[in-house]
Every structure is written in structure tokens, then in C-alpha cells.
Write an enzyme that holds these catalytic residues in place. Sequence first.
Site, short mmCIF file in Angstrom:
data_model
loop_
_atom_site.label_atom_id
_atom_site.label_comp_id
_atom_site.label_asym_id
_atom_site.label_seq_id
_atom_site.Cartn_x
_atom_site.Cartn_y
_atom_site.Cartn_z
N HIS A 156 67.30 -7.29 70.62
CA HIS A 156 68.53 -7.89 71.09
C HIS A 156 69.66 -7.89 70.09
CE1 HIS A 156 67.19 -9.24 75.13
NE2 HIS A 156 65.87 -9.16 74.49
N ASP A 364 77.13 -8.17 65.74
CA ASP A 364 76.48 -8.92 67.08
C ASP A 364 75.74 -7.49 67.91
OD1 ASP A 364 75.99 -10.71 69.09
OD2 ASP A 364 78.24 -11.47 69.25
P1 ADQ Z 1 73.56 -14.56 71.67
O1 ADQ Z 1 73.74 -14.41 70.16
O2 ADQ Z 1 73.16 -15.82 72.00
O3 ADQ Z 1 72.42 -13.41 72.33
P2 ADQ Z 1 75.47 -13.60 73.58
O4 ADQ Z 1 75.29 -12.16 73.93
O5 ADQ Z 1 76.99 -13.72 73.37
O6 ADQ Z 1 75.00 -13.97 72.08
O7 ADQ Z 1 75.12 -14.61 74.67
C1 ADQ Z 1 75.52 -15.75 74.98
C2 ADQ Z 1 75.11 -16.18 76.08
O8 ADQ Z 1 75.14 -17.85 75.95
C3 ADQ Z 1 76.35 -16.03 77.28
O9 ADQ Z 1 75.57 -15.68 78.31
C4 ADQ Z 1 77.24 -17.25 77.00
O10 ADQ Z 1 78.02 -17.43 78.40
C5 ADQ Z 1 76.34 -18.37 76.90
N1 ADQ Z 1 77.06 -19.57 76.08
C6 ADQ Z 1 77.43 -19.32 74.87
N2 ADQ Z 1 78.04 -20.70 74.44
C7 ADQ Z 1 77.69 -21.21 75.51
C8 ADQ Z 1 78.19 -22.76 76.01
N3 ADQ Z 1 78.81 -23.47 75.00
N4 ADQ Z 1 77.65 -23.28 77.01
C9 ADQ Z 1 77.19 -22.51 77.84
N5 ADQ Z 1 76.76 -21.08 77.87
C10 ADQ Z 1 77.24 -20.75 76.57
C11 ADQ Z 1 71.60 -12.42 71.53
C12 ADQ Z 1 72.42 -11.31 70.38
C13 ADQ Z 1 73.58 -10.81 71.41
C14 ADQ Z 1 73.07 -10.18 72.73
C15 ADQ Z 1 72.14 -11.27 73.39
C16 ADQ Z 1 71.37 -10.44 74.77
O11 ADQ Z 1 72.93 -11.88 69.36
O12 ADQ Z 1 74.08 -9.71 70.64
O13 ADQ Z 1 74.17 -9.71 73.48
O14 ADQ Z 1 71.04 -11.79 72.66
O15 ADQ Z 1 70.63 -9.27 74.35
#
Ligand code: ADQ
Length: 456
Positions: A156, A364
Site C-alpha cells: 500500500h 504517498d
Molecule cells: P493512508 O496513509 O492512511 O493509507 P489515505 O490513502 O489518504 O492514506 O487513506 C486515508 C483514509 O482515511 C481516507 O479514506 C480518508 O478519508 C480517511 N481519513 C483520513 N483522515 C480522517 C479523519 N480525520 N477522520 C476520518 N477519516 C479520515 C495507506 C497509504 C496510502 C494508500 C492507502 C490505500 O499510505 O498511500 O492510498 O493506504 O492503499
Amino acid sequence: MSRLIIVSNRLGNPTKPASGGLAVALNGALNSRGGIWMGWSGNITDTAPGRGDIHVQELGHITTAGVDLTQEEYDGYYLGFSNSVLWPAFHHRQDLIDSKAEYIDAYRAVNRTFARHLREMLQPDDLIWVHDYHLIPLASELRAMGVENKIGFFLHIPLPPSQVMSAVPEHEWLMRSFFSYDLIGFQTEADTENFNLYAERRLDQPQIEGDRVKAFGSSVIAKAFPIGIDVEQFRDLVASEEAQELSDRLQTKSQGRKWITGVERLDYSKGLPDRLKIFRRLLEKYPENRGRSTLVQIAPPTREDVEAYSDIREELERLSGAVNGEFATIDWTPVRYIHRNVPRAQLSGLFSISKVGLVTPLRDGMNLVAKEYVAVQPDDDPGVLVLSEFAGAAEQMTDAVIVNPYDIETTADALQQALNMPLDERRDRHAKLKDIVEKTDVVIWCDGFLDRLRNV
Ligand code: ADQ
């Protein structure tokens, strides 16, 4: 149809409505095929290390298997090797690697414990899908126990170039363990290329034919499978009463005001201090934004037990305080910083009325927020996605305003351009981005990976 076995560090809970797109997709795949989801139970126990008591629960077609960890294992495997070595290195932050000899031992031992439990539950034609950097050596442990099932792996987070990978203790061993899988999925073509380049430069006589890489007498398919979101589910959220109520309230308050939104875990890879500097530069250089544009930054805490995370919270509080101290007026607060989780319905409502989705990580894997923001923009008057070139999403979402977040000056200019973009251009960019987000949603990602694994 063969059963599906998912293994991830965090165990999903199929009885609860899944909140994230990934959990929804994996639950869906497990439900249609039947299978097992194995992961850490979330419990820390004081049984002997390596015993890892397992809690098995039957939930309709799905069996969950939660493995307990001891404090020592949690410290070494999770906080240590996974989050103090691999996470920083894979996000190009070698300077933050904090390595201790016992970390890698605990990492190996926990992977072995997972493998031992899994082997006992396996049937010969089960399809195994392992997720993320915590469990890279799981397949080699399973192979050593005689398991011959097809095993796939999805990373991921980004895979760094070989020069950066070399900073990881025992990286040759780690990279070698990828060759026990049948299929490895990366988020982007760039990550896949990094894998191939590592093989070319550092392995003995590798052969690369198309997406197959041969080395150590075995071969693996390495391919990009960019992850998506559950578009329908996120759009349902924005139609909910909770989301509507919030967006109505914000719109009433914001007569003539523009909301700029950033949402992510408070992680050093997400570039949050730089984001505040970019916003401060916007206010300095383009004073017409004063009293008009507000940055809503939601950044809930994460991995607070890892040392590298302790400073960033303070830095962010200091920076948001400084911007507010310098620019706020009696009736306008430039930065609204929220250090908490926010219900996803409210997030969707906030995204839908924000003129700019500001997604500027320093590195990311993909970044799902960029896709969620696009999914809920109104077609007739959409906002603009400002996206870091260092997010995996930038490989697909080329119609966003692409920025280099290390360059505060040009990113502040790009933010100004986004805030003032003519309607035609916004609609045009949005239509193309929306098309990509819809065509590469999480169900398509999940089916694409599993089809390929089945046919390896
Ligand atoms: P993350 O590093 O967690 O994931 P991301 O892909 O942005 O990053 O996913 C975060 C999720 O959490 C999103 O669905 C977002 O809406 C939710 N979220 C964030 N802040 C929040 C808050 N305050 N309250 C509620 N929900 C919140 C890891 C990798 C990424 C990759 C994903 C999936 O680091 O690069 O895209 O896995 O593979």
C-alpha cells in the site's frame, strides 16, 4: 471457486459496516467467495513470545482469525521494524530510521507465527492475499512450511529506489522474500520500476521478461494495480443528512468565502508543516485571500508511540497558531486545525463544498483523499484538486493541478491559480478526473488483482 484468505496487520471486522473503501472491497470479495481474514487481534497479552494465541470467529461465509501479540512483539514488529524502519525508509526518510537489532528478529518471528497459524487453516486451493509492509516475509515463511498455494502481495505504500532501499537493515533478505510470492501488486508504475531496477542492480543475474522477474531460481509477477475508492459508498455519504447539514451550515457561513481542505493522519510523510507554510505564503503574496480563504486541516493522531511522530504535532500547532496570530481578524480565522477523527459523512460534506482539495504529501503510496475529493464535487461547479507530484495518485490524476510541495513559492502560486480558475477549465479538469476515479474504483482494483493471481 477457491476460498480467499486475506492477511493484513489489522484485522477487518466483517460484522460492522466497513468505513474505509479497502475494508468494504475486501469484505465484499470475502463474502462472495467465502474465506478467512487473518490479522493482529489488537490484543497485547503476556503469553510467551511466539505463541500468539489465536481467536477464530465464524461469521457467515467469513472466518476471522485474530492473533495476539506480546508487548515485546508489538514493540519490535509493529512499532519497531514496521513503523520505525520500513515506513520511514519506504517514504524516503532514511534520516528517520530508528533501527535496533531486536526489531528485525521480532518482525521475522511475528511473520512466522502468522504463517504457522495460517498453515493450519489452509485448504489446497485457497488463494492467499497478503497486505502491506508489515508482512513482506509471510510468503517465504509459508513456503518454508511446505505451502504451495498461490500467494499474492499488495504494497500500500511506495517502494523506494534501490539507493534508498539499501538503508534498510537486511534489505537483500527483505527483497528476496518478495520472490516467494506469485504476484506482487504495487500502487504505481514508478514503484514497479523501482522493484525491477533493484533486481537489475543488486540481484545475481535476474531476468526480466515483461512483468515477470526471475531470480533466486523462482519468479514473480510485479505489476501496478492502483487502488481506488468505493465511489458509490462515498457518494451515498455526501447525500446523507449529516453531510448535507454540515455543508449547508458551512455555505451559509461562507458567503463569499472559499474553503480549502486538507485531511490526513498526522504523519510526517503527509507534508503538513509545508502545507501551512504554503497557505501562509498565499496570504502574504496574494492578500486578497485575507478574510476570504480558510484552510480546514483535519489531522487525527496516529502512531503516537513512535518517536518520530512526537515533534510533528507540536510543529503543526505552532505553525497554525502563528498563521492565525498573524492574519486572523475578529470575524475570520485563517486556519482551522482539527486534531481528531471526523465522521466520514462530515468529511464528504466538507469536501463537496471546498473550492480546493489540497493534497500535498511529500511521499504517498496512492492517497485516497484525492479520489474522495474528486468523487463528491458537483459537476456544474466543481472545486479544484491540487495534488503533490509525490503522491502515487499523481500518476493517474494528471488533470489535477500538480505541484511540488517542497517548493513553497510555486505551490502557493498554484493554490492561487486553483482558487481563481475559470469555470470552464474547472469543469473540464473535473470531468477527466472523475472518469479516472470511477473507472479505477476499489472493486475493479480488487477483482483485477484476484483475477491476475488466480491466472498466474
Ligand atoms: P493512508 O496513509 O492512511 O493509507 P489515505 O490513502 O489518504 O492514506 O487513506 C486515508 C483514509 O482515511 C481516507 O479514506 C480518508 O478519508 C480517511 N481519513 C483520513 N483522515 C480522517 C479523519 N480525520 N477522520 C476520518 N477519516 C479520515 C495507506 C497509504 C496510502 C494508500 C492507502 C490505500 O499510505 O498511500 O492510498 O493506504 O492503499
